[in-house]
Write a protein that holds these residues in place. Structure first.
Motif, PDB file in Angstrom:
ATOM      1  N   MET A  20       0.873  -1.185  -0.080  1.00  7.94           N
ATOM      2  CA  MET A  20       0.004  -0.018  -0.108  1.00  7.94           C
ATOM      3  C   MET A  20       0.827   1.381   0.109  1.00  7.94           C
ATOM      4  SD  MET A  20      -3.018  -1.236   2.803  1.00  7.94           S
ATOM      5  CE  MET A  20      -3.736   0.435   2.706  1.00  7.94           C
ATOM      6  N   GLU A  21       1.990   1.262   0.654  1.00  9.76           N
ATOM      7  CA  GLU A  21       2.941   2.289   0.620  1.00  9.76           C
ATOM      8  C   GLU A  21       3.412   2.685  -0.591  1.00  9.76           C
ATOM      9  OE1 GLU A  21       7.025   3.047   2.884  1.00  9.76           O
ATOM     10  OE2 GLU A  21       5.453   2.331   4.166  1.00  9.76           O
ATOM     11  N   GLN A  23       2.177   1.900  -3.456  1.00  7.59           N
ATOM     12  CA  GLN A  23       1.235   2.388  -4.147  1.00  7.59           C
ATOM     13  C   GLN A  23       0.495   3.656  -3.761  1.00  7.59           C
ATOM     14  OE1 GLN A  23       0.296   1.303  -7.329  1.00  7.59           O
ATOM     15  NE2 GLN A  23       1.870  -0.195  -6.861  1.00  7.59           N
ATOM     16  N   MET A  25      -1.437   4.438  -1.262  1.00 12.16           N
ATOM     17  CA  MET A  25      -2.683   4.213  -0.843  1.00 12.16           C
ATOM     18  C   MET A  25      -2.960   3.854   0.517  1.00 12.16           C
ATOM     19  SD  MET A  25      -4.872   1.041  -2.855  1.00 12.16           S
ATOM     20  CE  MET A  25      -4.598   1.712  -4.422  1.00 12.16           C
ATOM     21  N   ASP A  26      -4.393   4.523   0.861  1.00 14.90           N
ATOM     22  CA  ASP A  26      -4.837   4.417   2.199  1.00 14.90           C
ATOM     23  C   ASP A  26      -5.702   3.383   2.135  1.00 14.90           C
ATOM     24  OD1 ASP A  26      -7.033   5.683   0.995  1.00 14.90           O
ATOM     25  OD2 ASP A  26      -6.885   7.503   2.068  1.00 14.90           O
ATOM     26  N   LEU A  30      -8.151   1.548  -0.611  1.00 13.02           N
ATOM     27  CA  LEU A  30      -8.005   0.127  -0.952  1.00 13.02           C
ATOM     28  C   LEU A  30      -9.353  -0.619  -0.681  1.00 13.02           C
ATOM     29  CD1 LEU A  30      -6.284  -2.468  -1.673  1.00 13.02           C
ATOM     30  CD2 LEU A  30      -5.862  -2.670   0.613  1.00 13.02           C
ATOM     31  N   LEU A  63      -3.019  -3.602  -6.000  1.00 12.03           N
ATOM     32  CA  LEU A  63      -1.821  -3.474  -5.361  1.00 12.03           C
ATOM     33  C   LEU A  63      -0.586  -3.594  -6.382  1.00 12.03           C
ATOM     34  CD1 LEU A  63      -2.244  -4.112  -1.753  1.00 12.03           C
ATOM     35  CD2 LEU A  63      -2.322  -1.903  -2.780  1.00 12.03           C
TER      36      LEU A  63
END
Length: 75
Positions: A20-21, A23, A25-26, A30, A63
């Motif tokens: 996630m980090e 990308q 993205m929080d 997601l 992801l």
């Protein structure tokens, strides 16, 4: 797959957070992209839950990583 998580319960959550980090993205993003609730994603991140078999491929696809990576089968 459940056998694997039993012995390495935090590996999925660590890999998920890392992906996630990368990308940027929080949890809310997601959740939206994988059709689950933000609470579910937060539970995945804190190691309370692992995704159901139907959600794991969705998470991996969003992801841009493999399901094997998220599960710790590959580096």
């Amino acid at each position: 797959m459940f056998f694997f998580f039993f012995f390495f319960p935090n590996l999925f959550s660590e890999r998920l957070a890392h992906a996630m980090e990368k990308q940027n993205m929080d949890a809310k993003s997601l959740a939206t992209l994988t059709d689950v609730s933000p609470t579910t994603v937060r539970r995945w991140l804190n190691g309370t839950y692992e995704p159901r078999h139907i959600n794991l491929p969705k998470v991996a696809r969003v992801l841009n990583v493999s399901a094997d990576y998220l599960c710790g089968i590959e580096s």
